[in-house]
Design an enzyme around this catalytic site. Structure first.
Site, mmCIF file in Angstrom:
data_model
loop_
_atom_site.group_PDB
_atom_site.id
_atom_site.type_symbol
_atom_site.label_atom_id
_atom_site.label_comp_id
_atom_site.label_asym_id
_atom_site.label_seq_id
_atom_site.Cartn_x
_atom_site.Cartn_y
_atom_site.Cartn_z
ATOM 1 N N SER A 209 8.362 5.085 29.340
ATOM 2 C CA SER A 209 9.148 4.821 30.408
ATOM 3 C C SER A 209 10.363 4.733 30.404
ATOM 4 O O SER A 209 10.710 6.236 31.150
ATOM 5 C CB SER A 209 9.285 2.881 30.139
ATOM 6 O OG SER A 209 10.039 2.097 31.233
ATOM 7 N N ASP A 232 4.156 7.124 32.074
ATOM 8 C CA ASP A 232 4.478 5.746 32.439
ATOM 9 C C ASP A 232 6.083 6.306 32.776
ATOM 10 O O ASP A 232 6.699 4.878 32.661
ATOM 11 C CB ASP A 232 3.590 4.947 32.192
ATOM 12 C CG ASP A 232 2.827 3.551 33.352
ATOM 13 O OD1 ASP A 232 3.495 4.536 34.335
ATOM 14 O OD2 ASP A 232 3.389 2.826 33.016
ATOM 15 N N HIS A 287 1.815 -0.605 32.004
ATOM 16 C CA HIS A 287 2.780 0.044 31.554
ATOM 17 C C HIS A 287 3.167 -0.197 29.896
ATOM 18 O O HIS A 287 3.573 0.369 28.840
ATOM 19 C CB HIS A 287 3.845 -0.680 31.821
ATOM 20 C CG HIS A 287 5.245 -0.137 31.481
ATOM 21 N ND1 HIS A 287 5.172 1.594 32.186
ATOM 22 C CD2 HIS A 287 6.225 -0.595 31.397
ATOM 23 C CE1 HIS A 287 6.729 1.864 31.750
ATOM 24 N NE2 HIS A 287 7.219 0.906 31.168
#
Length: 363
Positions: A209, A232, A287
């Site tokens: 992330s 991600d 996620h």
């Protein structure tokens, strides 16, 4: 709930590689400018070493509560019952296994996480023969972390105690640093772009992330780093300058549900600059399929906080770990058998597809 069923179905996966895994915490410089990390490494098969708690200190509950905008007292009660008894399947301070040189991976956590939240990935990589340094950022992007600052003795007794301390540790006190949310009218780009900075000189970098953006910035600044993997990735913190300077091989491993066209287009901006640019998507993932929460939380809270996708968490993380190992072997020049998973890098196989599932505008 989570903890009470841990013996049945919940728990952080053990490493599947040939090495036993040890772990320890390393603090280089006790001040806020220093580095703090959890080190995972191949260790000897010695017995008698305990497995550390997954959440090391209760102050991290407060940080998670702040990040999730929950009442601290209520969240402390919930997190203690959900996660308080879980342990990392790694031997605390076990002897390092000597005899070969191990490549090093620097792992950067996402917003609101901390050094132990990606233990499943780090333990698997260590079991395969990597040393993994899971950094806990002190820039207010972690849910919580701490450093030490000089204590100012308020009276003579404290001065005497500090002077008589063998390590002089009495002259230091803990300072906790919690996640900082945006203030009203504040630019998220300016805050998070500042937080994305990390200055390391290592072999490979990996992150999830917001940590995925840190991977790209690190590659752009450190030519000595051989390659990177962004899980991600959230690309917003990156300014345009970083897209022009990355040259090392880069692999994006995305979930099926988190990404959107604008974010994918930012990833693809790097494709023209990098010879070895790859992107794959793991079907059925969300996620939060990369952090450890997905292995430790029951169905009710997983639905509320979107911690699990449609794919079994162990299958999803296995694909991520195997694709990562194959990519690292290819670009770090390792003499292992990880090339048996090369097809995953190309998005071939069950539960995986090449590129993205997101519809992109026509160029």
């Amino acid at each position: 709930m989570g903890s009470s069923n841990s013996t049945q179905s919940f728990g952080i996966p053990h490493g599947k590689g040939p090495h036993s895994v040890g772990c320890t915490d390393v603090m280089a410089d006790h001040t806020v400018q220093g580095s703090f990390l959890r080190l995972f490494y191949p260790c000897t098969d010695a017995v008698g070493y305990e497995e550390p708690l997954w959440i090391p200190r209760k102050e991290y509950y407060n940080g998670l509560a702040d990040f999730m905008k929950l009442n601290r007292r209520f969240a402390d009660w919930i997190f203690e019952r959900l996660y308080g008894s879980y342990r990392c399947p790694a031997k605390w301070n076990a002897p390092f296994k000597v005899g070969e040189k191990y490549p090093l991976i620097i792992f950067s956590h996402g917003l609101g996480a901390f050094r132990t939240v990606y233990s499943a990935i780090c333990i698997e990589m260590a079991s395969l023969g990597f040393v993994v340094a899971a950094v806990e950022h002190r820039d207010e992007s972690a849910s919580a972390t701490y450093c030490f600052e000089e204590r100012l003795p308020s009276d003579l007794q404290e001065q005497v105690s500090a002077f008589n301390s063998p390590s002089n540790s009495a002259s230091l006190k803990e300072k906790w640093i919690y996640y900082r949310s945006l203030k009203q009218g504040e630019s998220e780009f300016e805050l998070r772009n500042k937080q994305a900075s990390i200055d390391v000189c290592r072999i490979a970098v990996m992150g999830h992330s917001f940590g995925g953006a840190t991977v790209i910035e690190t590659l752009s600044k450190e030519a000595r780093i051989s390659c990177g993997i962004a899980l991600d990735a959230w690309m917003f913190p990156l300014s345009d300058e970083f897209y022009r300077t990355v040259r090392q091989p880069l692999l994006f491993i995305n979930s099926e549900t988190f990404q959107w066209a604008g974010n994918i287009m930012k990833m693809k901006k790097l494709e023209s600059c990098i010879k070895e640019w790859k992107m794959i998507t793991v079907k059925g993932t969300v996620h939060q399929s990369f952090p450890d929460f997905t292995f430790l939380t029951g169905s009710l809270f997983s639905r509320i906080f979107k911690l699990k996708g449609n794919i079994h968490p162990h299958i999803a993380i296995d694909i991520t770990n195997k694709a990562s190992a194959a990519f690292f072997q290819k670009h770090l020049g390792l003499e292992k058998d990880f090339n048996q998973w090369d097809h995953l890098i190309d998005g071939k196989g069950e539960h995986i597809l090449p590129g993205t599932n997101v519809s992109l505008p026509l160029s």
